[in-house]
Enzyme design. Structure first.
Site, short mmCIF file in Angstrom:
data_model
loop_
_atom_site.label_atom_id
_atom_site.label_comp_id
_atom_site.label_asym_id
_atom_site.label_seq_id
_atom_site.Cartn_x
_atom_site.Cartn_y
_atom_site.Cartn_z
N CYS A 1 32.22 3.22 -37.21
CA CYS A 1 33.47 3.92 -36.89
C CYS A 1 34.11 4.49 -38.13
O CYS A 1 34.27 3.79 -39.12
CB CYS A 1 34.51 2.94 -36.36
SG CYS A 1 34.13 2.25 -34.81
N SER B 1 38.42 7.70 -26.07
CA SER B 1 39.33 7.11 -27.06
C SER B 1 40.26 8.19 -27.60
O SER B 1 39.82 9.26 -27.99
CB SER B 1 38.50 6.52 -28.21
OG SER B 1 39.35 6.07 -29.25
N GLU C 1 39.25 14.49 -31.94
CA GLU C 1 40.22 13.93 -30.99
C GLU C 1 39.95 14.57 -29.63
O GLU C 1 40.28 15.74 -29.41
CB GLU C 1 41.65 14.22 -31.49
CG GLU C 1 42.75 13.93 -30.49
CD GLU C 1 42.65 12.57 -29.82
OE1 GLU C 1 42.68 11.54 -30.50
OE2 GLU C 1 42.56 12.53 -28.57
N HIS D 1 46.49 0.58 -33.75
CA HIS D 1 46.43 0.28 -35.20
C HIS D 1 47.72 -0.20 -35.85
O HIS D 1 47.68 -0.67 -36.99
CB HIS D 1 45.91 1.49 -36.00
CG HIS D 1 44.62 2.04 -35.51
ND1 HIS D 1 43.56 1.24 -35.12
CD2 HIS D 1 44.19 3.32 -35.34
CE1 HIS D 1 42.56 2.01 -34.74
NE2 HIS D 1 42.91 3.27 -34.84
N GLU E 1 27.93 14.60 -35.71
CA GLU E 1 27.06 13.44 -35.62
C GLU E 1 27.24 12.75 -34.27
O GLU E 1 28.28 12.83 -33.64
CB GLU E 1 27.38 12.47 -36.76
CG GLU E 1 26.90 13.05 -38.08
CD GLU E 1 27.34 12.28 -39.30
OE1 GLU E 1 26.49 12.02 -40.15
OE2 GLU E 1 28.53 11.94 -39.39
#
Ligand code: SAH
Ligand code: SF4
Length: 410
Positions: free
Chosen positions: A385, A243, A212, A267, A126
């Site tokens: 996200c 990222s 990733e 995070h 996507e």
């Protein structure tokens, strides 16, 4: 040292998925995404003499990336003979669009089909377009699925992994520009929301889709160099953000060989918690990750590193976490991006309460950081996200409904 299979050592609680399938090149490969040197080789393969190749590469590059040509017949400055010879061996194909969804907020999501190794079992990824008044950001995927398995991420639960080729990564930018009418003389589809400042529609790229990027280093590098090329698509490296969940050895490489802006999916501020949320932390703990950030080339107050921080209720959202976060990032030119957790069926996490997100954000702001809370975009089409998961492993209709309902609740 790079994160190649040869250097992998087993670490308790950390699993790296190995690609189950590979890219299977079609009979006539696409020229989209080739470097100039590869394009010159392709021209050589159809008999263009070496002395002419540089000039021809320049022409084709311009047709492809400045004017958006989708067929050789459009390249009117190239001789008919050469166009025919090229068409016999190559195409200008982009990934096939399986579906296009448009959110009430103008966000667009494309489900793209890529060739699979097994006939009848194509791969899917996507790609999401997020328009704002003065910019249009394209969120691009680097893998089908993801090598890693962060516990709060839907893509991480996907079993199938395959690295995208550079052509498939550049192809996502081409698809978006095709569909948005973002070529000279083009017009956007009726009702489309695009930037209103009179400029281009795709102005920024974030490597924040599926996968990733630093586990697919070469293809991501080659693709981003094509996207940055000033005589082509020309999106400057300051408008491209890569990222990563923290593939430490490849962060320095990214700085040296790609040179884009960097975002780190942090995070958590403690190794024990980050080990749970981002299991790659067991291999590259927080201190090593932050060292790599300190040494990232070109980092300065004008070129800050973005630290992404997903807000998980009662997991990482206390004011003590905020305090530690500020302490941890001391000395690193940083922006902090708070991301409200986007839930998916079967997840054990919940999004922090809005009040708590505001308190957290205020603490960080008072400590001198800009701390925007990322407004979830395209939730109604599951484009936010961590909600991206291709139909390769199809959700049941019931799961899809549950997912949409959860995403829409706040
Ligand atoms: N693999 C890369 C890039 C893709 S993920 C990385 O991890 O950085 C893009 C961002 O979305 C990351 O910061 C990731 O942590 C975040 N994300 C993943 N799942 C999420 C979810 N369910 N809700 C909110 N953010 C999520
Ligand atoms: Fe992969 Fe990023 Fe999701 Fe982690 S957050 S599983 S690295 S896509």
């Amino acid at each position: 040292m790079t994160a190649t299979p040869e250097t992998r050592v087993p670490i308790a609680g950390f699993v790296e998925k190995t690609p189950l399938e590979r890219y299977a090149a079609p009979e006539r490969p696409s020229l989209v995404g080739l470097s100039r040197a590869e394009l010159a080789d392709a021209l050589g393969a159809v008999g263009v003499p070496e002395a002419q190749r540089r000039m021809r590469v320049g022409q084709i590059w311009n047709w492809l990336y400045v004017r958006g040509a989708s067929g050789f017949d459009q390249m009117t400055s190239v001789s008919k003979e050469l166009r025919a010879a090229l068409a016999e061996k190559f195409t200008l194909a982009r990934p096939d669009i399986v579906a296009e969804q448009v959110s009430v907020d103008g966000t667009r999501k494309w489900l793209l089909r890529l060739p699979g190794e097994n006939v009848g079992r194509p791969h899917e990824v996507e790609c999401v377009y997020i328009p704002e008044t003065d910019r249009g950001t394209l969120c691009v995927s680097s893998q089908v699925g993801c090598t890693l398995n962060c516990s709060f991420c839907h893509t991480g639960t996907q079993r199938l992994v395959r690295n995208l080729t550079a052509g498939e990564i550049v192809g996502q930018v081409m698809v978006a520009r095709d569909r948005l009418g973002d070529w000279p003389g083009g017009t956007p589809p009726e009702g489309a929301i695009v930037p209103t400042d009179g400029g281009r529609f795709v102005t920024n790229i974030v490597m924040m889709g599926m996968g990733e990027p630093l586990y697919n280093f070469e293809a991501v590098r080659d693709a981003l160099l094509v996207v940055q090329d000033g005589d082509g698509i020309g999106i400057s490296r300051r408008r491209i953000t890569l990222s990563t969940s923290g593939v430490v050895p490849n962060i320095a490489r990214a700085g040296a060989e790609i040179g884009t802006m960097l975002a780190i999916s942090l995070h958590a501020v403690r190794d024990d918690l980050r080990n749970e949320l981002v299991p790659l932390n067991r291999k590259y703990p927080i201190a090593e990750l932050l060292d790599a950030c300190r040494n990232y080339p070109g980092v300065s107050n004008a070129r800050r590193i973005t630290f992404e921080y997903v807000m998980l209720k009662d997991v990482n959202d206390s004011l003590d976490d905020a305090r530690k976060l500020v302490k941890l990032l001391k000395g690193i030119p940083a922006k902090i991006n708070l991301i409200p957790f986007n839930p998916w069926p079967g997840t054990r996490y919940e999004c922090s309460d809005w009040e708590q997100i505001e308190k957290f954000s205020e603490y960080i702001f008072n400590a001198g950081y800009s701390s925007p809370v990322r407004t979830p975009r395209g939730r109604d089409i599951l484009a936010a996200c961590g909600q991206l998961k291709s139909a390769t492993e199809k959700l049941s209709a019931r799961e899809r409904m549950a997912l949409r309902a959860m995403a829409m609740t706040d």
